[in-house]
Design a protein around this motif. Sequence first.
Motif, mmCIF file in Angstrom:
data_model
loop_
_atom_site.group_PDB
_atom_site.id
_atom_site.type_symbol
_atom_site.label_atom_id
_atom_site.label_comp_id
_atom_site.label_asym_id
_atom_site.label_seq_id
_atom_site.Cartn_x
_atom_site.Cartn_y
_atom_site.Cartn_z
ATOM 1 N N ARG A 18 -17.941 70.801 62.221
ATOM 2 C CA ARG A 18 -18.937 69.798 62.256
ATOM 3 C C ARG A 18 -18.749 68.987 63.682
ATOM 4 O O ARG A 18 -17.673 68.966 64.232
ATOM 5 N N GLU A 53 -26.387 68.123 59.416
ATOM 6 C CA GLU A 53 -25.600 68.604 58.173
ATOM 7 C C GLU A 53 -25.830 70.148 57.584
ATOM 8 O O GLU A 53 -25.868 70.577 56.645
ATOM 9 N N ASP A 112 -23.599 65.104 61.260
ATOM 10 C CA ASP A 112 -23.512 66.405 61.767
ATOM 11 C C ASP A 112 -24.697 66.884 62.259
ATOM 12 O O ASP A 112 -25.407 66.939 61.705
#
Length: 111
Positions: free
Chosen positions: A48, A69, A89
């Motif tokens: 991440r 994400e 992220d």
Amino acid sequence: MRKLSLADLRAHHRGPRFTSVLPGHVVRNGGFRVYAEPGLRTHDEPGRHVHTVPEVFVIVQGSGAIEIEGAEAGRFQAGDVVVFEPGEDHHLISQGADPLIFTWMHLEPVS
């Protein structure tokens, strides 16, 4: 994640304070990047990619996808301002014919 335009910054921008993006924040550091080929993804290290402070991208040239994400969360083009929140992220993926050129800034709260 929020997406603005460069025009949204003009009305309230004063010095290093981004009052129209995140009230009470200043620029801590930043830089300028060029991704010359389509398909290149920012922050392409394993795992991440997150920050403890907001990150702002100002798109100067190019277009592509916003990834949060691991999933596409929107599109960007020249003139957009993309704000990623702490803990998200995030990645930009160059998908246009023109090279992706952008500035990035990490913001921090005013003490």
